[in-house]
Scaffold this motif. Structure first.
Motif, short mmCIF file in Angstrom:
data_model
loop_
_atom_site.label_atom_id
_atom_site.label_comp_id
_atom_site.label_asym_id
_atom_site.label_seq_id
_atom_site.Cartn_x
_atom_site.Cartn_y
_atom_site.Cartn_z
N LEU A 176 48.46 40.39 45.32
CA LEU A 176 46.94 39.48 45.73
C LEU A 176 46.13 41.30 46.04
CD1 LEU A 176 44.86 37.86 45.53
CD2 LEU A 176 45.38 37.86 47.64
N LEU A 196 38.96 34.72 42.68
CA LEU A 196 39.70 34.98 42.19
C LEU A 196 39.98 35.20 40.96
CD1 LEU A 196 43.07 35.31 44.37
CD2 LEU A 196 43.69 34.18 42.04
N SER A 245 38.73 39.63 43.13
CA SER A 245 40.12 39.91 43.24
C SER A 245 40.98 39.33 42.54
CB SER A 245 40.11 39.04 45.24
OG SER A 245 40.35 37.46 45.15
#
Length: 385
Positions: A176, A196, A245
């Motif tokens: 991540l 994300l 992200s």
């Protein structure tokens, strides 16, 4: 593989075609390890295996990041050829990923053949392979206990995770990554509400380490927005602001490593494999000898070719690049994986918790005994419980 009477009966029972993507549990499963209505399996004789001493087994409860993976001597466990050649099909989602390398090398070096096994590696997505594995049309699957697998077992599929695959090198930063906002530090990045990007859906085993990393930063799978992207688009979206992200795989994370605008928040737990070999009824019940032989060849391949930092050997790395059909420089740009055939305790509990947080798991939570079988690799290395 020989088709037994029980296999024929099982295939007949699967007369209704299963829709590949809908592996949701709609009924409870009352079968035990030996199968619904069957008596207990006969105990198998476990003999000591030369070259596989105490180091060939580690305590499954040991989750320490610096745990040394189990190992036998080079060439061990020695082949024990079956009386008759068995034809086996192993499904895998890809033949180009590094974690598939032990299977590729086992075929290339004849390790399966030494056991009397004629193994075919067949590329099939997990949702397509699961029904085939459950009804005996394929023998094994190189995958992971993903949400689809858990839901399938909850719905009656006789499938178990029987061997691990790898854990990352501590130097790896596959995992991540987040683009930092002004004033943010990598030590604490508020993740709740962020978007994300990932090529891996919520039902993947990566949901577990992803959820762990998010929670350390005030997030969680239930507190972020997911955007599923193609493999070529994940990094682009992170860089241009399309997502905040992203879960970056090997070797993509190298593109942002060292850039102060990005921070690595965590990846797969060190020392804990999250995938590997899944068996269906063919090798769990109908032909256990062939199942043990398959794992014996796999374990011997790890001990012989992948015991340490296998990328230190230029000739071996060149062979891997050829087998995986990838550029050698790309392969060498990331640390060697820690190949590991063992399964840690309660990994499936942690996976199921993550699937529930992601909203992709239905039915009752399953105990480890319904999902994991360590007895076959224990027999292969001569470990007596």
């Amino acid at each position: 593989m020989r088709v037994s009477d029980s296999a024929v009966a099982r295939r007949a029972a699967f007369g209704a075609v299963l829709v590949a993507g809908s592996l949701l549990a709609s009924m409870g499963c009352t079968s035990q390890d030996s199968g619904a209505g069957a008596g207990p399996a006969k105990p198998r004789t476990i003999k000591a295996v030369p070259g596989c001493d105490g180091a060939s087994w580690t305590d499954p409860a040991d989750l320490s990041a610096d745990r040394s993976p189990a190992r036998c001597s080079t060439g061990a466990p020695a082949p024990r050829p079956l009386a008759e050649t068995r034809k086996l099909t192993i499904a895998t989602g890809t033949l180009s990923a590094e974690y598939v390398a032990p299977l590729q090398v086992a075929v290339e070096k004849g390790e399966f053949k030494k056991e009397g096994l004629d193994v075919t590696l067949k590329v099939l997505p997990t949702p397509d392979a699961l029904p085939l594995l459950a009804k005996g049309d394929i023998d094994a699957q190189w995958a992971a206990p993903e949400a689809a697998v858990i839901n399938g077992v909850n719905g009656g599929f006789d499938i178990k995770w029987v061997a691990g695959n790898f854990s990352p090198d501590p130097k790896s930063k596959s995992g991540l990554w987040v683009r930092l906002k002004d004033g943010e530090r990598a030590s604490h990045v508020p993740m709740a509400g962020r978007k994300l990007g990932t090529m891996i859906g919520k039902g993947s085993v990566i949901a577990y380490p992803m959820n762990t990393s998010l929670k350390k930063h005030g997030g969680g799978l239930d507190k972020i927005q997911f955007q599923q992207l193609g493999s070529a688009d994940v990094l682009t979206a992170l860089r241009n602001g399309g997502v905040d992200s992203a879960w970056l795989l090997d070797p993509v994370w190298r593109k942002v490593d060292g850039d102060a605008r990005y921070a690595f928040l965590g990846g797969q737990p060190a020392g804990e494999p999250l995938g590997g070999m899944l068996f269906g009824p063919n090798l769990l019940k109908d032909d256990v000898d062939a199942g043990v032989a398959l794992l014996r060849a796999y374990i011997r391949t790890i001990n012989t070719y992948f015991a340490d930092d296998y990328k230190k050997d230029p000739a071996f790395t060149a062979m891997l690049a050829r087998l995986l059909k990838t550029d050698r420089a790309v392969l060498e740009s990331t640390p060697s994986l820690r190949m590991d055939w063992e399964i840690r305790s309660a990994t499936t509990d942690r996976l199921q918790s993550a699937y529930r947080a992601a909203g992709v798991s239905e039915g009752a939570a399953l105990p480890e005994s319904r999902l994991v079988n360590r007895s076959l690799y224990a027999e292969a290395v001569g470990h007596r419980p």
